[in-house]
Motif scaffolding. Structure first.
Motif, PDB file in Angstrom:
ATOM      1  N   SER A   1     -54.519   5.271   2.208  1.00  0.00           N
ATOM      2  CA  SER A   1     -53.406   4.488   2.750  1.00  0.00           C
ATOM      3  C   SER A   1     -52.241   4.446   1.760  1.00  0.00           C
ATOM      4  O   SER A   1     -52.427   4.722   0.567  1.00  0.00           O
ATOM      5  N   PRO A   2     -51.029   4.096   2.231  1.00  0.00           N
ATOM      6  CA  PRO A   2     -49.888   3.995   1.314  1.00  0.00           C
ATOM      7  C   PRO A   2     -50.172   2.968   0.222  1.00  0.00           C
ATOM      8  O   PRO A   2     -50.702   1.887   0.501  1.00  0.00           O
ATOM      9  N   LYS A   3     -49.832   3.309  -1.001  1.00  0.00           N
ATOM     10  CA  LYS A   3     -50.079   2.392  -2.111  1.00  0.00           C
ATOM     11  C   LYS A   3     -48.949   1.366  -2.248  1.00  0.00           C
ATOM     12  O   LYS A   3     -49.131   0.310  -2.828  1.00  0.00           O
ATOM     13  N   VAL A   4     -47.762   1.707  -1.721  1.00  0.00           N
ATOM     14  CA  VAL A   4     -46.619   0.788  -1.750  1.00  0.00           C
ATOM     15  C   VAL A   4     -45.873   0.917  -0.427  1.00  0.00           C
ATOM     16  O   VAL A   4     -45.678   2.028   0.071  1.00  0.00           O
ATOM     17  N   VAL A   5     -45.496  -0.217   0.166  1.00  0.00           N
ATOM     18  CA  VAL A   5     -44.573  -0.196   1.302  1.00  0.00           C
ATOM     19  C   VAL A   5     -43.388  -1.093   0.951  1.00  0.00           C
ATOM     20  O   VAL A   5     -43.517  -2.013   0.148  1.00  0.00           O
ATOM     21  N   THR A   6     -42.226  -0.799   1.514  1.00  0.00           N
ATOM     22  CA  THR A   6     -41.054  -1.635   1.266  1.00  0.00           C
ATOM     23  C   THR A   6     -40.578  -2.233   2.582  1.00  0.00           C
ATOM     24  O   THR A   6     -40.811  -1.665   3.656  1.00  0.00           O
ATOM     25  N   VAL A   7     -39.945  -3.388   2.489  1.00  0.00           N
ATOM     26  CA  VAL A   7     -39.458  -4.077   3.692  1.00  0.00           C
ATOM     27  C   VAL A   7     -37.975  -4.375   3.561  1.00  0.00           C
ATOM     28  O   VAL A   7     -37.431  -4.434   2.451  1.00  0.00           O
TER      29      VAL A   7
ATOM     30  N   PHE B   1     -41.839   4.696  16.597  1.00  0.00           N
ATOM     31  CA  PHE B   1     -41.919   4.363  15.173  1.00  0.00           C
ATOM     32  C   PHE B   1     -42.157   2.860  14.958  1.00  0.00           C
ATOM     33  O   PHE B   1     -41.678   2.273  13.999  1.00  0.00           O
ATOM     34  N   ARG B   2     -42.913   2.268  15.857  1.00  0.00           N
ATOM     35  CA  ARG B   2     -43.243   0.851  15.742  1.00  0.00           C
ATOM     36  C   ARG B   2     -44.735   0.679  15.429  1.00  0.00           C
ATOM     37  O   ARG B   2     -45.543   1.564  15.704  1.00  0.00           O
ATOM     38  N   ASN B   3     -45.059  -0.478  14.893  1.00  0.00           N
ATOM     39  CA  ASN B   3     -46.453  -0.903  14.683  1.00  0.00           C
ATOM     40  C   ASN B   3     -47.253   0.012  13.758  1.00  0.00           C
ATOM     41  O   ASN B   3     -48.458   0.157  13.903  1.00  0.00           O
ATOM     42  N   ALA B   4     -46.567   0.665  12.828  1.00  0.00           N
ATOM     43  CA  ALA B   4     -47.261   1.484  11.828  1.00  0.00           C
ATOM     44  C   ALA B   4     -46.273   1.768  10.700  1.00  0.00           C
ATOM     45  O   ALA B   4     -45.080   1.528  10.830  1.00  0.00           O
ATOM     46  N   THR B   5     -46.801   2.284   9.597  1.00  0.00           N
ATOM     47  CA  THR B   5     -45.956   2.666   8.470  1.00  0.00           C
ATOM     48  C   THR B   5     -45.610   4.139   8.585  1.00  0.00           C
ATOM     49  O   THR B   5     -46.501   4.968   8.764  1.00  0.00           O
ATOM     50  N   TYR B   6     -44.311   4.444   8.505  1.00  0.00           N
ATOM     51  CA  TYR B   6     -43.853   5.833   8.590  1.00  0.00           C
ATOM     52  C   TYR B   6     -43.076   6.191   7.329  1.00  0.00           C
ATOM     53  O   TYR B   6     -42.475   5.330   6.681  1.00  0.00           O
ATOM     54  N   ARG B   7     -43.100   7.478   7.001  1.00  0.00           N
ATOM     55  CA  ARG B   7     -42.342   7.967   5.843  1.00  0.00           C
ATOM     56  C   ARG B   7     -41.820   9.368   6.157  1.00  0.00           C
ATOM     57  O   ARG B   7     -42.461  10.126   6.889  1.00  0.00           O
ATOM     58  N   GLY B   8     -40.658   9.694   5.623  1.00  0.00           N
ATOM     59  CA  GLY B   8     -40.086  11.020   5.828  1.00  0.00           C
ATOM     60  C   GLY B   8     -40.247  11.873   4.573  1.00  0.00           C
ATOM     61  O   GLY B   8     -40.061  11.380   3.461  1.00  0.00           O
TER      62      GLY B   8
ATOM     63  N   VAL C   1     -39.999  16.170   7.903  1.00  0.00           N
ATOM     64  CA  VAL C   1     -41.041  15.716   8.829  1.00  0.00           C
ATOM     65  C   VAL C   1     -41.155  14.200   8.698  1.00  0.00           C
ATOM     66  O   VAL C   1     -40.989  13.634   7.615  1.00  0.00           O
ATOM     67  N   LEU C   2     -41.392  13.538   9.819  1.00  0.00           N
ATOM     68  CA  LEU C   2     -41.612  12.095   9.847  1.00  0.00           C
ATOM     69  C   LEU C   2     -43.087  11.886  10.137  1.00  0.00           C
ATOM     70  O   LEU C   2     -43.628  12.461  11.096  1.00  0.00           O
ATOM     71  N   ALA C   3     -43.736  11.107   9.302  1.00  0.00           N
ATOM     72  CA  ALA C   3     -45.196  11.047   9.359  1.00  0.00           C
ATOM     73  C   ALA C   3     -45.704   9.611   9.299  1.00  0.00           C
ATOM     74  O   ALA C   3     -45.111   8.749   8.645  1.00  0.00           O
ATOM     75  N   LYS C   4     -46.816   9.394   9.972  1.00  0.00           N
ATOM     76  CA  LYS C   4     -47.444   8.067  10.090  1.00  0.00           C
ATOM     77  C   LYS C   4     -48.581   7.933   9.080  1.00  0.00           C
ATOM     78  O   LYS C   4     -49.392   8.852   8.934  1.00  0.00           O
ATOM     79  N   ALA C   5     -48.641   6.809   8.402  1.00  0.00           N
ATOM     80  CA  ALA C   5     -49.680   6.586   7.391  1.00  0.00           C
ATOM     81  C   ALA C   5     -51.074   6.603   8.012  1.00  0.00           C
ATOM     82  O   ALA C   5     -51.298   6.063   9.092  1.00  0.00           O
ATOM     83  N   VAL C   6     -51.998   7.244   7.307  1.00  0.00           N
ATOM     84  CA  VAL C   6     -53.409   7.277   7.709  1.00  0.00           C
ATOM     85  C   VAL C   6     -54.169   6.385   6.719  1.00  0.00           C
ATOM     86  O   VAL C   6     -54.137   6.639   5.516  1.00  0.00           O
TER      87      VAL C   6
ATOM     88  N   TRP D   1     -50.537  11.361   5.404  1.00  0.00           N
ATOM     89  CA  TRP D   1     -49.564  10.970   6.436  1.00  0.00           C
ATOM     90  C   TRP D   1     -49.617  12.004   7.558  1.00  0.00           C
ATOM     91  O   TRP D   1     -49.454  13.188   7.309  1.00  0.00           O
ATOM     92  N   GLN D   2     -49.845  11.544   8.784  1.00  0.00           N
ATOM     93  CA  GLN D   2     -49.912  12.487   9.913  1.00  0.00           C
ATOM     94  C   GLN D   2     -48.515  12.729  10.481  1.00  0.00           C
ATOM     95  O   GLN D   2     -47.823  11.795  10.889  1.00  0.00           O
ATOM     96  N   VAL D   3     -48.118  13.993  10.507  1.00  0.00           N
ATOM     97  CA  VAL D   3     -46.786  14.359  10.996  1.00  0.00           C
ATOM     98  C   VAL D   3     -46.727  14.170  12.510  1.00  0.00           C
ATOM     99  O   VAL D   3     -47.596  14.636  13.239  1.00  0.00           O
ATOM    100  N   ASN D   4     -45.697  13.446  12.974  1.00  0.00           N
ATOM    101  CA  ASN D   4     -45.563  13.275  14.429  1.00  0.00           C
ATOM    102  C   ASN D   4     -44.214  13.731  14.968  1.00  0.00           C
ATOM    103  O   ASN D   4     -44.001  13.766  16.173  1.00  0.00           O
ATOM    104  N   SER D   5     -43.275  14.080  14.077  1.00  0.00           N
ATOM    105  CA  SER D   5     -41.977  14.579  14.533  1.00  0.00           C
ATOM    106  C   SER D   5     -41.253  15.188  13.342  1.00  0.00           C
ATOM    107  O   SER D   5     -41.709  15.085  12.199  1.00  0.00           O
ATOM    108  N   LYS D   6     -40.115  15.848  13.628  1.00  0.00           N
ATOM    109  CA  LYS D   6     -39.354  16.429  12.529  1.00  0.00           C
ATOM    110  C   LYS D   6     -37.864  16.333  12.811  1.00  0.00           C
ATOM    111  O   LYS D   6     -37.429  16.184  13.955  1.00  0.00           O
ATOM    112  N   LEU D   7     -37.085  16.393  11.743  1.00  0.00           N
ATOM    113  CA  LEU D   7     -35.628  16.456  11.826  1.00  0.00           C
ATOM    114  C   LEU D   7     -35.225  17.861  11.426  1.00  0.00           C
ATOM    115  O   LEU D   7     -35.605  18.339  10.357  1.00  0.00           O
TER     116      LEU D   7
END
Length: 257
Positions: free
Chosen positions: A82-88, A130-137, A155-160, A217-223
């Motif tokens: 899991s992500p070791k740090v998240v920011t808000v 991109f709701r209800n989970a942690t995402y990172r690019g 790539v935009l990816a969801k935390a596992v 992080w599972q990739v679910n979309s890309k820019l």
């Protein structure tokens, strides 16, 4: 009277005392010069290296250390990725951090360093995906994932949270001890290892031990910014069709000869 100690200092001292270490013994264990006295007095900040040592040696959750989680320990041996740090943001909503190629070079070594993350650009994508989970690019580097992912695309990816939740043949951003890779994941019969596969067949698969994986992080979309160019997959399809036509013509030619 001085300032009361910060939450991370309180928690740092709590871990030392729970394990019955003196300040100098704890310093030796964590690679700190002399003693932990300056940290416990608030004179020296906790470095990313010390946070990493607390995680590696005692399983201390960095989010708990900084007062952002009630979970004190992480079970590292059970595939916690899991992500070791998240920011808000100011409304306490999680940000989506963007890790460019340059930042990715330092990412594995700063994975528990809260201050390092604050230097990364962060924003919110107001879409339900991109709701209800942690995402990172993460920015793609190199051509190992052609034809689906070009160099410099994002790539935009969801935390596992746990390796058990990873799926075979999906694309992941894999944060190892010394690198950040975008690969297709394949689980192996030996449950202590996984295979990371490039889409570009010129690159051989990489076998890694699961204890080398810091985050997943599972990739679910890309820019993409290559909209003016035909996609490589489109070119491949055209080439393949041309080859099939050529083979057909050759077969016809042989029959006639």
């Amino acid at each position: 009277m001085g300032q009361p100690p910060s939450i991370e200092i309180k928690h740092f001292k709590e871990i030392r005392e729970e394990n019955n270490f003196t300040q100098s013994e704890f310093a030796d264990l964590l690679g700190i010069k002399n003693s932990t006295a300056d940290i416990e007095r608030g004179r020296t900040k906790l470095s990313g290296k010390v946070v990493a040592e607390l995680l590696g040696q005692f399983g201390v959750n960095p989010l708990w250390l900084f007062g952002q989680s009630g979970q004190k320990f992480l079970q590292l041996s059970k595939g916690d990725v899991s992500p070791k740090v998240v920011t808000v943001d100011s409304s306490d909503n999680e940000n989506m951090l963007m890790v460019n190629q340059k930042a990715a070079a330092g990412y594995p070594h700063n994975v528990q360093d809260v201050e390092w993350y604050q230097q990364l650009p962060a924003f919110d994508i107001p879409l339900p995906e991109f709701r209800n989970a942690t995402y990172r690019g993460f920015q793609i580097e190199g051509d190992s994932m052609l034809p689906n992912y070009y160099p410099n695309e994002w790539v935009l990816a969801k935390a596992v949270p746990d390796l058990d939740q990873a799926s075979n043949n999906k694309i992941y951003v894999v944060v190892l001890q010394d690198s950040v890779l975008v690969k297709k994941l394949q689980k192996l019969p030996d449950s202590s290892k996984i295979l990371l596969i490039s889409l570009n067949e010129e690159y051989l698969p990489i076998e890694v031990n699961i204890n080398e994986i810091q985050e997943l992080w599972q990739v679910n979309s890309k820019l993409t910014f290559n909209l003016d160019n035909p996609s490589e997959s489109g070119l491949f399809r055209e080439l393949k069709q041309s080859m099939e036509d050529l083979k057909r013509e050759l077969r016809t030619f042989k029959k006639q000869a």
